[in-house]
Write a protein that holds these residues in place. Structure first.
Motif, PDB file in Angstrom:
ATOM      1  N   VAL A  33      33.014 -11.192   5.166  1.00 41.01           N
ATOM      2  CA  VAL A  33      34.901 -11.124   6.098  1.00 41.01           C
ATOM      3  C   VAL A  33      35.812 -10.327   5.086  1.00 41.01           C
ATOM      4  O   VAL A  33      35.370 -11.384   3.613  1.00 41.01           O
ATOM      5  N   ASP A  34      37.115 -10.215   4.846  1.00 45.54           N
ATOM      6  CA  ASP A  34      37.502  -9.538   3.952  1.00 45.54           C
ATOM      7  C   ASP A  34      38.651 -11.089   3.795  1.00 45.54           C
ATOM      8  O   ASP A  34      38.677 -12.439   4.620  1.00 45.54           O
ATOM      9  N   MET A  35      39.332 -11.180   2.172  1.00 46.91           N
ATOM     10  CA  MET A  35      39.004 -12.711   1.892  1.00 46.91           C
ATOM     11  C   MET A  35      40.292 -12.065   1.745  1.00 46.91           C
ATOM     12  O   MET A  35      41.053 -11.951   0.578  1.00 46.91           O
ATOM     13  N   LEU A  78      31.043 -16.352  -1.495  1.00 46.31           N
ATOM     14  CA  LEU A  78      30.402 -15.551  -2.809  1.00 46.31           C
ATOM     15  C   LEU A  78      31.490 -14.267  -2.271  1.00 46.31           C
ATOM     16  O   LEU A  78      30.969 -13.693  -1.466  1.00 46.31           O
ATOM     17  N   LEU A  79      32.405 -14.583  -3.349  1.00 48.70           N
ATOM     18  CA  LEU A  79      33.092 -13.511  -3.663  1.00 48.70           C
ATOM     19  C   LEU A  79      33.196 -11.602  -4.102  1.00 48.70           C
ATOM     20  O   LEU A  79      32.322 -12.508  -5.574  1.00 48.70           O
ATOM     21  N   ARG A  80      33.468 -10.874  -3.412  1.00 51.20           N
ATOM     22  CA  ARG A  80      33.036 -10.126  -4.409  1.00 51.20           C
ATOM     23  C   ARG A  80      34.873  -9.120  -4.461  1.00 51.20           C
ATOM     24  O   ARG A  80      35.403  -8.964  -3.875  1.00 51.20           O
ATOM     25  N   LEU A  81      35.174  -9.509  -6.004  1.00 52.02           N
ATOM     26  CA  LEU A  81      36.126  -8.952  -6.489  1.00 52.02           C
ATOM     27  C   LEU A  81      36.485  -7.424  -6.734  1.00 52.02           C
ATOM     28  O   LEU A  81      36.336  -7.115  -7.232  1.00 52.02           O
ATOM     29  N   ASP A  82      37.477  -6.469  -5.614  1.00 54.48           N
ATOM     30  CA  ASP A  82      37.364  -5.591  -6.099  1.00 54.48           C
ATOM     31  C   ASP A  82      38.073  -5.487  -7.032  1.00 54.48           C
ATOM     32  O   ASP A  82      39.819  -5.209  -6.613  1.00 54.48           O
ATOM     33  N   HIS A 130      41.119  -6.339  -3.360  1.00 57.19           N
ATOM     34  CA  HIS A 130      41.023  -6.668  -2.290  1.00 57.19           C
ATOM     35  C   HIS A 130      39.271  -7.725  -2.965  1.00 57.19           C
ATOM     36  O   HIS A 130      38.459  -7.639  -3.818  1.00 57.19           O
ATOM     37  N   MET A 131      38.972  -8.714  -1.798  1.00 56.93           N
ATOM     38  CA  MET A 131      37.930  -9.596  -1.984  1.00 56.93           C
ATOM     39  C   MET A 131      37.657  -9.832  -0.773  1.00 56.93           C
ATOM     40  O   MET A 131      38.189  -9.470   0.336  1.00 56.93           O
ATOM     41  N   PHE A 132      36.113  -9.432  -0.973  1.00 55.02           N
ATOM     42  CA  PHE A 132      35.547  -9.614   0.189  1.00 55.02           C
ATOM     43  C   PHE A 132      34.008 -10.898   0.166  1.00 55.02           C
ATOM     44  O   PHE A 132      33.532 -10.708  -0.805  1.00 55.02           O
TER      45      PHE A 132
END
Length: 121
Positions: free
Chosen positions: A99-101, A114-118, A91-93
């Motif tokens: 927003v989800d990406m 700025l992305l958060r990669l789960d 998942h990328m946020f």
């Protein structure tokens, strides 16, 4: 005025090219050198068709078990940045836009994310 050229010293290695290189050639040389020296790059950015992406700056860091990735388009053109990761991403946020990406991030000139990669375990 420099009277003496650069010299190799210590454990480092000096690479010399006889003529100036284009910015694109420098990018390719540095990319290859980073691979040869084993620099860890768990996340890479490329264009939509896996081509090198010019003008988009990317940095990543691991934080609290997640990977944070910042992207900024420093060019004058709209760019599509695609991430490739050595780690499986589920998942990328976007922490700026909330927003989800998906993997293709559209960036206007001077736009950043700025992305958060789960990651999957």
């Amino acid at each position: 005025i420099r009277k003496k050229g650069l010299e190799e010293s210590g454990k480092g290695h000096l690479r010399v090219y006889p003529d100036p290189l284009s910015p694109y050639a420098y990018r390719d040389v540095l990319d290859r050198l980073l691979d040869e020296t084993g620099v860890s790059r768990p996340v890479r950015v490329k264009g939509r068709h896996d081509e090198p992406l010019w003008g988009v700056n990317m940095r990543s860091v691991e934080y609290a078990g997640r990977r944070l990735v910042s992207l900024i388009n420093l060019s004058r053109d709209r760019k599509t940045a695609c991430l490739s990761a050595k780690i499986p991403v589920k998942h990328m946020f976007d922490l700026v836009g909330h927003v989800d990406m998906d993997n293709a991030v559209e960036l206007n000139p001077l736009e950043y994310v700025l992305l958060r990669l789960d990651i999957t375990e």
